[in-house]
Design an enzyme around this catalytic site. Structure first.
Site, short mmCIF file in Angstrom:
data_model
loop_
_atom_site.label_atom_id
_atom_site.label_comp_id
_atom_site.label_asym_id
_atom_site.label_seq_id
_atom_site.Cartn_x
_atom_site.Cartn_y
_atom_site.Cartn_z
N ASN A 1 0.83 -1.21 0.00
CA ASN A 1 0.00 0.00 0.00
C ASN A 1 0.86 1.25 0.00
OD1 ASN A 1 -2.33 -1.54 0.13
ND2 ASN A 1 -2.69 -1.18 2.31
N HIS B 1 -15.11 2.18 -15.17
CA HIS B 1 -14.98 1.48 -13.90
C HIS B 1 -16.22 0.67 -13.54
CE1 HIS B 1 -14.36 1.34 -9.36
NE2 HIS B 1 -13.22 0.89 -9.82
N ARG C 1 -14.22 2.13 4.47
CA ARG C 1 -13.01 1.35 4.74
C ARG C 1 -11.75 2.21 4.79
NH1 ARG C 1 -11.51 -1.64 -0.16
NH2 ARG C 1 -9.92 -0.06 -0.45
N ARG D 1 -10.29 -5.09 -14.05
CA ARG D 1 -9.19 -5.93 -13.62
C ARG D 1 -9.68 -7.37 -13.63
NH1 ARG D 1 -5.71 -2.23 -11.03
NH2 ARG D 1 -6.77 -0.53 -9.92
#
Length: 713
Positions: free
Chosen positions: A49, A435, A565, A376
């Site tokens: 990350n 997206h 999150r 993805r």
């Protein structure tokens, strides 16, 4: 909108909020209640990350400073002020990562027979293995470089691990030189050593390179050496309006990404100050961009320990996901979907039905066409295989986002594979990322009617990540929804704007406006003393306009629960501003990825699911969709089986305070047991618990401190 809502004190800083999220991941690595190898994986995730944070966010920040921007973010910080704030926090976070590794994880791993050894700790057989490995496997891949007028400092590619050396020629001892050896990417960063079965032993490849350097630099004395790693600016700067072939432009820019400006130097702590300062000057970095590693220079590679160590006792217990079954007496997935919408909550519900939906469409002679977006997907994707097969006999169209960050290269390969198979491949719209997660199938059913079937999701078409990302899928034959999905595909392939995409919310066309309208409607109901509530679950919240609408709704008395999150720049619990807003973040075994938006709507609740967070990039810079649930049973399931457990979580939930800090949510009471939403949903999926066993969450009474002019609905 009240001007008071725009005050900088009403907003938290985006970058610091993200670092708070990564700190929550680090807390999972530190949590002794998690299995030991899972903790190692959490630590590796924090490092991965952080790599992306430097490559994208820090790089963009430094670029803005270099370009002379001095404008402030909603929280009032200019780019230079942000940099100064981040510098100390990043150094502190890095130190915390290595404390976790050196003081907790590495010693505890050794106690459980998983050892990462130094060269000094190797016994005789291990030393023989290392000697053979260096000569046979490592040496052929190494290229030593001595920096002198004839040999300039090599171009170090992004995130490549290297060994730096300070050298002196034995014949000219007064002069010192830099030496550089790149650690081969083709070899694993942790080498497993032979053992008798009692332990799982590893040694760092960087240590082996350091051991081998004496052979590489014959005629030199090695004064000092140490591993280092450079992180570079990895933003893509594609001028889409000026390019004739987007795929080729992205491919070219990917090559440039590996050579972008340096933004961080990680270096072994005992490498020596002279080496460190020479590297700092070579890469033109400030002191705050130097990070001393008191352990492996690349902590993300510790994920190798997790994948290569066969110790089920040190990992989460596997669970069996629920399988959706066709209705009794039916063997036709399309007939089943036609009878009733299907809702799946992954990974608690298996992802197999989604893959089977596409595979069935590829094999079914009644299916006439397939359209699908791909953002993805996994390396060996059954969905790609199905689309290739379908192209032999059907019209197949895909919209592949070649600018999906860090998946650009694989998406380019998939685009070429699909084109070679006869699939019509599009790359979306100039200036916008695609997206949304959509699949649309046209089928001539046995009754002779051509119907459309759709899958709409919150997650990527990736059967691997579906096992550890929480996402929601809807499969439907609703004429209204499938017709709207068709209009979205027309927009993606022809830029054909429609007057309406109802019942979908579509960005960047009208999603932001409609979300604002839904929030305002709740505020109006609250003023009228009618049922009003918002529950929103997403990855990130930082759109200023949406936040201001939430503040207004809170002032009107709307009870607002946000499950965010990652980044959240809204400041909850501020008197007179956000008294009625609560924000929680859940970081646990699974990556929370689903986006769910619940509106009480005066007692006739509405629920939207989809791919969009409440961020400017999702609302204005991407093609996104939110889709409604129309089936009352499915709406009840989302409210009771998904949102309710997350609001009741007292194990993994951290609550955001008004000062920007997060703290675990521990309810009061002697007999209150910790409750983990993810663990509970696993137990429900396995049939070990009833969904009715969720702890009751106390109702919050609305706080009304200011009067606001009622808005017309």
């Amino acid at each position: 909108m009240s001007t008071s809502l725009a005050r900088s004190t009403n907003y938290l800083n985006r970058e610091l909020s993200w670092l708070q999220f990564n700190s929550r991941v680090l807390e999972e690595a530190e949590d002794a209640n998690n299995p030991l190898l899972e903790r190692v994986k959490f630590l590796a995730i924090t490092a991965s990350n952080l790599d992306e944070f430097f490559e994208i966010r820090v790089a963009s920040l430094l670029q803005r400073i270099e370009d002379g921007y001095a404008d402030s973010a909603p929280d009032g910080l200019t780019p230079a002020m942000e940099r100064d704030r981040l510098a100390g926090v990043l150094q502190e976070f890095g130190a915390g990562q290595y404390r976790c590794w050196n003081q907790a994880l590495r010693p505890q791993l050794a106690e459980h027979g998983v050892r990462v050894l130094s060269l000094e700790e190797l016994d005789g057989p291990a030393r023989e293995f290392v000697e053979h490995y260096c000569l046979q496997e490592l040496d052929p891949l190494l290229t030593p470089v001595t920096v002198d007028p004839a040999h300039p400092f090599p171009r170090v590619i992004n995130k490549a691990l290297c060994q730096a050396l300070l050298l002196r020629r034995r014949r000219r001892a007064a002069e010192s030189y830099m030496g550089v050896v790149t650690v081969p990417r083709a070899l694993p960063r942790l080498i497993k050593l032979p053992s008798q079965g009692a332990t799982d032993d590893y040694i760092s490849l960087a240590d082996l390179v350091a051991l081998h350097t004496a052979r590489l630099y014959r005629g030199y004395d090695i004064v000092a050496q140490g591993a280092f790693r450079i992180t570079r600016n990895s933003n893509l700067y594609v001028q889409e309006e000026d390019t004739r072939n987007l795929l080729e432009s992205v491919r070219t820019e990917l090559h440039n990404r590996r050579r972008g400006d340096a933004v961080r130097l990680e270096i072994e702590a005992d490498a020596g100050e002279e080496i460190t300062q020479r590297l700092r000057e070579i890469f033109e970095l400030d002191e705050w961009q130097i990070f001393k590693a008191h352990g492996p220079v690349n902590l993300s590679r510790l994920s190798h320990l997790y994948s290569e160590t066969d110790r089920p006792d040190l990992k989460f217990k596997p669970f069996v996901a629920r399988e959706w079954a066709l209705p009794k007496g039916s063997n036709d997935v399309f007939e089943a979907i036609r009878q009733r919408d299907v809702l799946l909550h992954h990974p608690f519900d298996s992802y197999t039905p989604v893959v089977s939906f596409i595979e069935a469409a590829a094999e079914d002679p009644r299916v006439l066409s397939i359209k699908q977006t791909l953002y993805r997907t996994n390396e060996k994707s059954p969905i790609i295989d199905a689309l290739v097969e379908a192209a032999q006999s059907k019209e197949v169209t895909t919209v592949i986002e070649v600018k999906a960050r860090f998946d650009e290269a694989s998406n380019i390969r998939w685009a070429r594979t699909l084109e070679d198979a006869g699939v019509q491949v599009f790359h979306g719209l100039v200036g916008l990322k695609t997206h949304c997660k959509l699949a649309l199938i046209a089928r001539k059913d046995p009754d002779g009617v051509i119907r459309r079937y759709a899958h709409l999701g919150t997650g990527n078409y990736n059967s691997i990540t579906a096992q550890f990302y929480t996402d929601v899928s809807l499969m439907t034959a609703s004429e209204e929804i499938t017709a709207a999905v068709h209009r979205v595909f027309n927009f993606l392939t022809a830029y054909s704007e429609q007057s309406s995409y109802e019942p979908l919310l579509v960005a960047p066309l009208e999603m932001a406006e409609r979300i604002a309208g839904l929030i305002r409607r709740e505020a109006d109901y609250a003023r009228e003393k009618k049922p009003a509530r918002i529950i929103a679950k997403m990855n990130s919240l930082l759109d200023k306009d949406v936040i201001q609408e939430l503040y207004e709704a809170s002032r009107a008395g709307v009870q607002i629960d946000l499950i965010v999150r990652g980044i959240c720049t809204l400041r909850p619990g501020v008197r007179g501003l956000s008294d009625n807003i609560r924000v929680r973040s859940i970081v646990g075994r699974f990556l929370e990825h689903s986006r769910i938006f619940y509106f009480e709507n005066g007692g006739n609740n509405e629920i939207y699911l989809g791919s969009a967070d409440w961020m400017p990039r999702n609302l204005y810079e991407r093609v996104e969709t939110l889709f409604p649930l129309r089936d009352a049973l499915l709406k009840d399931r989302v409210r009771q089986e998904i949102l309710a457990p997350y609001l009741a979580d007292t194990s993994k939930a951290r609550v955001l305070h008004a000062d920007g800090s997060y703290a675990f949510h521990h309810p009061r009471g002697k007999n209150v047991q910790p409750f983990s939403a993810q663990d509970f949903l696993i137990a429900v999926a396995e049939g070990k618990k009833s969904i009715d066993a969720i702890p009751t969450v106390p109702e919050h009474k609305p706080v009304r401190r200011t009067r606001s002019r009622a808005r017309a609905r």
